[in-house]
Design a protein around this motif. Structure first.
Motif, PDB file in Angstrom:
ATOM      1  N   LYS A 117      -8.335  -7.670   0.445  1.00 35.99           N
ATOM      2  CA  LYS A 117      -7.387  -7.295   1.493  1.00 35.99           C
ATOM      3  C   LYS A 117      -6.152  -6.671   0.853  1.00 35.99           C
ATOM      4  N   PRO A 118      -5.457  -5.803   1.574  1.00 34.42           N
ATOM      5  CA  PRO A 118      -4.260  -5.193   0.999  1.00 34.42           C
ATOM      6  C   PRO A 118      -3.167  -6.238   0.741  1.00 34.42           C
ATOM      7  N   GLN A 119      -2.415  -6.000  -0.304  1.00 36.76           N
ATOM      8  CA  GLN A 119      -1.331  -6.906  -0.645  1.00 36.76           C
ATOM      9  C   GLN A 119      -0.020  -6.465   0.022  1.00 36.76           C
ATOM     10  N   LYS A 120       0.960  -7.317  -0.017  1.00 37.47           N
ATOM     11  CA  LYS A 120       2.232  -7.049   0.658  1.00 37.47           C
ATOM     12  C   LYS A 120       3.311  -6.559  -0.299  1.00 37.47           C
ATOM     13  N   TYR A 121       3.322  -7.080  -1.530  1.00 37.07           N
ATOM     14  CA  TYR A 121       4.431  -6.842  -2.452  1.00 37.07           C
ATOM     15  C   TYR A 121       4.093  -5.918  -3.630  1.00 37.07           C
ATOM     16  N   GLY A 122       2.827  -5.587  -3.813  1.00 36.67           N
ATOM     17  CA  GLY A 122       2.437  -4.698  -4.902  1.00 36.67           C
ATOM     18  C   GLY A 122       2.483  -5.340  -6.275  1.00 36.67           C
ATOM     19  N   THR A 123       2.201  -6.638  -6.353  1.00 40.92           N
ATOM     20  CA  THR A 123       2.279  -7.336  -7.641  1.00 40.92           C
ATOM     21  C   THR A 123       0.977  -7.326  -8.432  1.00 40.92           C
ATOM     22  N   GLN A 124      -0.152  -7.074  -7.767  1.00 39.32           N
ATOM     23  CA  GLN A 124      -1.454  -7.121  -8.432  1.00 39.32           C
ATOM     24  C   GLN A 124      -1.925  -5.696  -8.727  1.00 39.32           C
ATOM     25  N   LEU A 125      -2.478  -5.507  -9.912  1.00 37.20           N
ATOM     26  CA  LEU A 125      -2.851  -4.165 -10.369  1.00 37.20           C
ATOM     27  C   LEU A 125      -4.355  -3.964 -10.406  1.00 37.20           C
ATOM     28  N   THR A 126      -4.752  -2.696 -10.298  1.00 34.65           N
ATOM     29  CA  THR A 126      -6.152  -2.319 -10.455  1.00 34.65           C
ATOM     30  C   THR A 126      -6.444  -2.156 -11.943  1.00 34.65           C
ATOM     31  N   GLU A 127      -7.704  -1.909 -12.277  1.00 37.02           N
ATOM     32  CA  GLU A 127      -8.062  -1.656 -13.681  1.00 37.02           C
ATOM     33  C   GLU A 127      -7.327  -0.442 -14.236  1.00 37.02           C
ATOM     34  N   GLU A 128      -6.941   0.467 -13.354  1.00 30.75           N
ATOM     35  CA  GLU A 128      -6.220   1.677 -13.781  1.00 30.75           C
ATOM     36  C   GLU A 128      -4.719   1.410 -13.937  1.00 30.75           C
ATOM     37  N   ARG A 129      -4.316   0.151 -13.798  1.00 30.99           N
ATOM     38  CA  ARG A 129      -2.918  -0.272 -13.936  1.00 30.99           C
ATOM     39  C   ARG A 129      -2.022   0.260 -12.817  1.00 30.99           C
ATOM     40  N   LEU A 130      -2.627   0.556 -11.677  1.00 30.29           N
ATOM     41  CA  LEU A 130      -1.882   0.926 -10.478  1.00 30.29           C
ATOM     42  C   LEU A 130      -1.872  -0.272  -9.544  1.00 30.29           C
ATOM     43  N   PRO A 131      -0.838  -0.408  -8.719  1.00 26.86           N
ATOM     44  CA  PRO A 131      -0.898  -1.506  -7.748  1.00 26.86           C
ATOM     45  C   PRO A 131      -2.123  -1.363  -6.852  1.00 26.86           C
ATOM     46  N   TYR A 132      -2.781  -2.499  -6.615  1.00 29.05           N
ATOM     47  CA  TYR A 132      -3.876  -2.568  -5.641  1.00 29.05           C
ATOM     48  C   TYR A 132      -3.294  -2.116  -4.293  1.00 29.05           C
ATOM     49  N   PRO A 133      -4.102  -1.566  -3.389  1.00 31.14           N
ATOM     50  CA  PRO A 133      -3.572  -1.084  -2.109  1.00 31.14           C
ATOM     51  C   PRO A 133      -2.671  -2.111  -1.403  1.00 31.14           C
ATOM     52  N   VAL A 134      -1.675  -1.579  -0.722  1.00 24.87           N
ATOM     53  CA  VAL A 134      -0.687  -2.414  -0.027  1.00 24.87           C
ATOM     54  C   VAL A 134      -0.781  -2.225   1.485  1.00 24.87           C
ATOM     55  N   GLU A 135      -0.302  -3.234   2.205  1.00 26.83           N
ATOM     56  CA  GLU A 135      -0.333  -3.217   3.671  1.00 26.83           C
ATOM     57  C   GLU A 135       0.438  -2.028   4.242  1.00 26.83           C
ATOM     58  N   ASN A 136       1.632  -1.787   3.703  1.00 27.29           N
ATOM     59  CA  ASN A 136       2.496  -0.767   4.279  1.00 27.29           C
ATOM     60  C   ASN A 136       3.363  -0.141   3.190  1.00 27.29           C
ATOM     61  N   LYS A 137       3.001   1.046   2.751  1.00 22.61           N
ATOM     62  CA  LYS A 137       3.762   1.719   1.699  1.00 22.61           C
ATOM     63  C   LYS A 137       5.202   1.994   2.132  1.00 22.61           C
ATOM     64  N   ASN A 138       5.402   2.240   3.423  1.00 20.18           N
ATOM     65  CA  ASN A 138       6.744   2.556   3.911  1.00 20.18           C
ATOM     66  C   ASN A 138       7.697   1.362   3.861  1.00 20.18           C
ATOM     67  N   LYS A 139       7.142   0.158   3.916  1.00 22.50           N
ATOM     68  CA  LYS A 139       7.981  -1.045   3.879  1.00 22.50           C
ATOM     69  C   LYS A 139       7.859  -1.807   2.566  1.00 22.50           C
ATOM     70  N   LEU A 140       7.134  -1.244   1.616  1.00 27.31           N
ATOM     71  CA  LEU A 140       6.868  -1.939   0.355  1.00 27.31           C
ATOM     72  C   LEU A 140       8.152  -2.338  -0.368  1.00 27.31           C
ATOM     73  N   ASN A 141       9.052  -1.395  -0.570  1.00 30.72           N
ATOM     74  CA  ASN A 141      10.279  -1.721  -1.302  1.00 30.72           C
ATOM     75  C   ASN A 141      11.148  -2.714  -0.550  1.00 30.72           C
ATOM     76  N   GLU A 142      11.155  -2.622   0.754  1.00 27.77           N
ATOM     77  CA  GLU A 142      11.895  -3.584   1.572  1.00 27.77           C
ATOM     78  C   GLU A 142      11.357  -4.998   1.324  1.00 27.77           C
ATOM     79  N   GLU A 143      10.035  -5.131   1.310  1.00 29.64           N
ATOM     80  CA  GLU A 143       9.413  -6.435   1.053  1.00 29.64           C
ATOM     81  C   GLU A 143       9.682  -6.906  -0.372  1.00 29.64           C
TER      82      GLU A 143
END
Length: 189
Positions: A117-143
């Motif tokens: 499932k998508p994450q909320k805060y962007g703390t978990q990374l993919t093998e490519e060292r990118l954040p795993y998909p997030v719930e809402n990119k527009n509110k990511l920094n706010e969260e």
């Protein structure tokens, strides 16, 4: 403050990290969940259950900051026990005034990613060292700011894969997916 529980939690976390360091130095941490590491994680989870039965969730006021952090590490590493991790997350939310908000964020995201499932805060990374998909990119920094995480640049946010990429990301990790099915994180297709 409960000094006995505090000391025990810190010792459990230190043992976890020392075994992890030993296995890493021997090159034994890649290629799946090492049985020795899993054993430590399960033993630590059981000890944490005992502490929770005794004093409730180990908040900062109950065991001190270092031991509360140790409890979080034990929870984060109890990956072969989904129900325990989820129950601890609920307890952390219920006791959020006595828990580091950053720890709540990391545990939330870890549970979400294990469940595909998508994450909320962007703390978990993919093998490519990118954040795993997030719930809402527009509110990511706010969260992220709510839990004292550094905001991402817009360029970094733009590189985060979209939610529609979750199946594709997970498909690249066959052994990981099989393990998550076996542990009960996800259902078999």
């Amino acid at each position: 403050m409960n000094e006995v529980c505090s000391k025990e939690l810190i010792e459990l976390a230190e043992k976890d990290l020392s075994v992890r360091e030993k296995l890493a130095s021997e090159g034994k941490l890649s290629g799946g969940y090492h049985p020795e590491m899993e054993q430590i994680h399960r033993q630590n989870a059981e000890k944490l259950r005992e502490i929770i039965r005794k004093i409730g969730f180990p908040t900062i006021s109950k065991v001190g900051d270092k031991a509360s952090e140790a409890a979080w590490l034990i929870i984060q590493h109890s990956i072969s026990e989904p129900a325990f991790m989820k129950e601890c997350y609920k307890m952390m939310i219920e006791n959020k005034s006595g828990v580091n908000p950053l720890n709540i964020a990391y545990l939330h995201d870890r549970i979400q990613v294990f469940q595909s499932k998508p994450q909320k805060y962007g703390t978990q990374l993919t093998e490519e060292r990118l954040p795993y998909p997030v719930e809402n990119k527009n509110k990511l920094n706010e969260e992220r700011l709510k839990v004292n995480l550094k905001p991402f640049s817009q360029e970094e946010i733009n590189r985060i894969p979209g939610i529609e990429k979750i199946a594709e990301i997970d498909a690249k990790q066959v052994g990981y997916t099989e393990w998550r099915i076996k542990m009960g994180w996800i259902l078999a297709p």
